[in-house]
Motif scaffolding. Sequence first.
Motif, PDB file in Angstrom:
ATOM      1  N   VAL A   1       0.836  -1.201   0.000  1.00 43.99           N
ATOM      2  CA  VAL A   1       0.000   0.000   0.000  1.00 43.99           C
ATOM      3  C   VAL A   1       0.873   1.254   0.000  1.00 43.99           C
ATOM      4  O   VAL A   1       0.659   2.193  -0.780  1.00 43.99           O
ATOM      5  N   VAL A   2       1.876   1.269   0.882  1.00 48.29           N
ATOM      6  CA  VAL A   2       2.789   2.421   0.955  1.00 48.29           C
ATOM      7  C   VAL A   2       3.532   2.587  -0.366  1.00 48.29           C
ATOM      8  O   VAL A   2       3.672   3.705  -0.891  1.00 48.29           O
ATOM      9  N   LYS A   3       3.992   1.480  -0.918  1.00 53.07           N
ATOM     10  CA  LYS A   3       4.744   1.525  -2.179  1.00 53.07           C
ATOM     11  C   LYS A   3       3.886   2.061  -3.322  1.00 53.07           C
ATOM     12  O   LYS A   3       4.336   2.898  -4.119  1.00 53.07           O
ATOM     13  N   ILE A   4       2.634   1.597  -3.397  1.00 48.79           N
ATOM     14  CA  ILE A   4       1.740   2.050  -4.466  1.00 48.79           C
ATOM     15  C   ILE A   4       1.387   3.520  -4.301  1.00 48.79           C
ATOM     16  O   ILE A   4       1.371   4.293  -5.274  1.00 48.79           O
ATOM     17  N   VAL A   5       1.107   3.938  -3.070  1.00 53.39           N
ATOM     18  CA  VAL A   5       0.760   5.344  -2.822  1.00 53.39           C
ATOM     19  C   VAL A   5       1.919   6.259  -3.175  1.00 53.39           C
ATOM     20  O   VAL A   5       1.738   7.303  -3.828  1.00 53.39           O
ATOM     21  N   ILE A   6       3.139   5.882  -2.772  1.00 55.45           N
ATOM     22  CA  ILE A   6       4.308   6.700  -3.098  1.00 55.45           C
ATOM     23  C   ILE A   6       4.516   6.771  -4.604  1.00 55.45           C
ATOM     24  O   ILE A   6       4.819   7.837  -5.163  1.00 55.45           O
ATOM     25  N   SER A   7       4.311   5.638  -5.292  1.00 59.32           N
ATOM     26  CA  SER A   7       4.464   5.617  -6.752  1.00 59.32           C
ATOM     27  C   SER A   7       3.466   6.563  -7.421  1.00 59.32           C
ATOM     28  O   SER A   7       3.818   7.326  -8.329  1.00 59.32           O
ATOM     29  N   LEU A   8       2.232   6.545  -6.966  1.00 62.39           N
ATOM     30  CA  LEU A   8       1.210   7.409  -7.555  1.00 62.39           C
ATOM     31  C   LEU A   8       1.497   8.879  -7.256  1.00 62.39           C
ATOM     32  O   LEU A   8       1.261   9.746  -8.103  1.00 62.39           O
ATOM     33  N   CYS A   9       1.991   9.163  -6.054  1.00 63.23           N
ATOM     34  CA  CYS A   9       2.308  10.547  -5.692  1.00 63.23           C
ATOM     35  C   CYS A   9       3.449  11.113  -6.546  1.00 63.23           C
ATOM     36  O   CYS A   9       3.474  12.314  -6.843  1.00 63.23           O
ATOM     37  N   TRP A  10       4.389  10.239  -6.909  1.00 58.81           N
ATOM     38  CA  TRP A  10       5.519  10.676  -7.735  1.00 58.81           C
ATOM     39  C   TRP A  10       5.218  10.569  -9.229  1.00 58.81           C
ATOM     40  O   TRP A  10       6.088  10.820 -10.055  1.00 58.81           O
ATOM     41  N   GLY A  11       4.003  10.199  -9.570  1.00 54.28           N
ATOM     42  CA  GLY A  11       3.637  10.126 -10.977  1.00 54.28           C
ATOM     43  C   GLY A  11       4.051   8.858 -11.674  1.00 54.28           C
ATOM     44  O   GLY A  11       4.008   8.784 -12.906  1.00 54.28           O
TER      45      GLY A  11
END
Length: 226
Positions: A164-174
């Motif tokens: 979840v953390v990995k996916i959220v960070i990926s989406l935040c960074w585009g």
Amino acid sequence: MNLPLQIYDFIAVIFPAAMLLAILRTEIPSLPIWQQSYQIGNLAIMLIVSYILGQVIQLIARVLEKNKYTKWLFYRKERVPSPEEIELGARKSKVILARKQAQAILTGLSEFYGFPVAADEKGLFELVYAPVHDRLAKRDVFLALSNMMRALAMISFMYGFYLVVKIVISLCWGWQPITFEYWFLGISILSYFAFRKGYLDNKNFSEAIPYGAFLAWYQQQKLSKK
């Protein structure tokens, strides 16, 4: 008869560690440890690493289960006994048995020890366990399974949280998360609930086994005296 130590270690210690190592290999494939060839010496080292890692996993799981802020990871709503059932005290939880069976056990305990034994008797599990402790090999199997599933439930939850953390960070960074990460997240969530249920079911069953074993043993003793 006790469950051989190496079998318990394989079920409750080495298998959860192997699952964690499989996750680490998927997430961090560049680690030098994965570049080793499959020779006897390397496999022996991996086995030792798995054993040590499994012991650490079990230690962390026990700590989390006892901590009041994290024990919810391993618990669900307790079942309330029906009018046809009686709740008996166990070592770590409560055991719910059919009223007729529970009353027969309490009667047998009272006759065996020579004093009245109630359903809420302090140390009831120890009173049941003492006469039949050498007849509980099957209980050791369920204990090993419950400890394995407790560890796997913890690993599944933590891996799901990591994803979840990995996916959220990926989406935040585009960045676009890899498709299989969503699949792994779904599998980890389902695995967590499945392993938690399996842990609780095997734990409750292992707690109930001594009661049934005592009743069978005591009835056998009574028949042999007649």
